[in-house]
Motif scaffolding. Structure first.
Motif, PDB file in Angstrom:
ATOM      1  N   ARG A   4       3.549  -6.936   8.971  1.00 14.31           N
ATOM      2  CA  ARG A   4       4.737  -6.310   9.801  1.00 14.31           C
ATOM      3  C   ARG A   4       5.937  -7.227   9.728  1.00 14.31           C
ATOM      4  N   ARG A   8       9.460  -6.414   7.962  1.00 14.44           N
ATOM      5  CA  ARG A   8      10.752  -6.205   8.750  1.00 14.44           C
ATOM      6  C   ARG A   8      11.717  -7.015   8.180  1.00 14.44           C
ATOM      7  N   LEU A  11      13.063  -5.621   4.875  1.00 13.30           N
ATOM      8  CA  LEU A  11      14.077  -4.825   5.289  1.00 13.30           C
ATOM      9  C   LEU A  11      15.423  -5.128   5.669  1.00 13.30           C
ATOM     10  N   LEU A  12      15.455  -6.149   6.702  1.00 12.86           N
ATOM     11  CA  LEU A  12      16.559  -6.577   7.442  1.00 12.86           C
ATOM     12  C   LEU A  12      17.493  -7.464   6.276  1.00 12.86           C
ATOM     13  N   ALA A  91      11.212 -14.286   7.608  1.00  9.32           N
ATOM     14  CA  ALA A  91      10.004 -13.873   8.187  1.00  9.32           C
ATOM     15  C   ALA A  91       8.678 -15.049   8.235  1.00  9.32           C
ATOM     16  N   PHE A 260      16.353  -9.180  13.502  1.00 10.38           N
ATOM     17  CA  PHE A 260      14.970  -9.716  13.784  1.00 10.38           C
ATOM     18  C   PHE A 260      14.869  -9.861  15.463  1.00 10.38           C
ATOM     19  N   LEU A 263      14.258  -6.613  16.929  1.00  9.79           N
ATOM     20  CA  LEU A 263      12.780  -6.024  16.798  1.00  9.79           C
ATOM     21  C   LEU A 263      11.883  -6.929  17.242  1.00  9.79           C
ATOM     22  N   LEU A 267       7.784  -6.135  18.109  1.00  9.41           N
ATOM     23  CA  LEU A 267       6.768  -6.561  16.976  1.00  9.41           C
ATOM     24  C   LEU A 267       5.810  -7.218  17.912  1.00  9.41           C
TER      25      LEU A 267
END
Length: 279
Positions: A4, A8, A11-12, A91, A260, A263, A267
């Protein structure tokens, strides 16, 4: 959870790449087009001088992709994929940093990680070897220039990690604020010394025996009598290209970091849950 977080990040990164592409397409691409026109005009002038001197003419070969394809599909696809890759890398680093984050909140950690990665992957190397448009830089020095830029990234990352380690060691004795200032100053001093020791792009050109052309920026082209037959590269275009290149990277990393940070609570939940997940 790892999937996850990485998902993310991808995608970001892709979103940041898309916004960076729109920015570069509007502001940087006109400068690139002028640089290409400059390069073509200079090549024509050089060929005329070589022909007058009886030198053999070179053949540049056919163009594989048109400028329309390059500045739209090519640039857009490349920047978005590049952004997605950086988002995935962010990430991974973020997830690893959770283990040693201490009392740093997930949101603040996201901003710190993105800021640190922007610093070492682009900002610091940019200070020594800034981005250049087409027609800037001799083809014979491309390997050396690439190696120096990658070397700057590696050195910046190592020095930043050492500065973080130093700050953590000094925090117990001096406090977080003073330790952070001391570690930051150490990073600046060490990187300043590294930049002073590494060769400039102009020295690379001089070492390649370009005569009086001891700079990566094209100077006025002169004929054997010393008369200028073609002007040097416009300084304003060089300045604005570097400014827009820096801004595009800043947009990319700002989207990754701020996105991030927004989010992270969703998360990871609260801090204790985040720590358990990282462990």
């Amino acid at each position: 959870m790892e999937k996850r977080i990485i998902g993310r990040g991808v995608l970001l990164g892709a979103l940041g790449g898309l916004l960076a592409f729109v920015f570069a397409r509007i502001l940087a691409e006109p400068i690139i087009n002028r640089a290409i026109d400059y390069e073509s005009g200079r090549d024509d002038a050089q060929m005329a001088l070589d022909k007058a001197a009886g030198k053999p003419m070179g053949d540049m070969g056919p163009e594989l992709f048109t400028r329309t394809q390059q500045e739209n599909i090519g640039l857009g696809f490349g920047v978005i994929v590049f952004g997605a890759a950086l988002g995935a890398l962010f990430a991974v680093v973020y997830f690893l940093a959770l283990r040693r984050a201490g009392k740093i909140a997930p949101r603040n950690l996201a901003l710190l990680v993105s800021g640190g990665m922007f610093l070492v992957l682009y900002a610091v190397p940019f200070l020594k070897y800034p981005a250049n448009p087409p027609s800037i830089g001799h083809p014979e020095t491309i390997k050396e220039r690439t190696a120096l830029f990658v070397g700057m990234i590696v050195i910046s990352a190592v020095v930043l990690l050492a500065a973080i380690w130093l700050g953590r060691k000094l925090a117990a004795r001096l406090g977080n604020w003073t330790a952070t200032i001391a570690a930051s100053a150490a990073f600046v001093v060490v990187m300043g010394a590294v930049m002073a020791l590494l060769p400039s792009l102009g020295k690379l050109s001089a070492n390649k025996e370009y005569g009086d052309f001891a700079t990566e920026t094209p100077q006025p082209l002169k004929d054997p009598s010393g008369t200028i037959v073609y002007p040097g590269f416009p300084a304003d275009d060089l300045y604005h290209f570097r400014l827009y290149s820096f801004a595009a990277q800043l947009i990319l990393w700002a989207v990754i970091g701020v996105g991030f940070a927004w989010l992270a609570p969703r998360l990871l939940g609260d801090r204790s849950t985040a720590t358990e997940l990282a462990a």
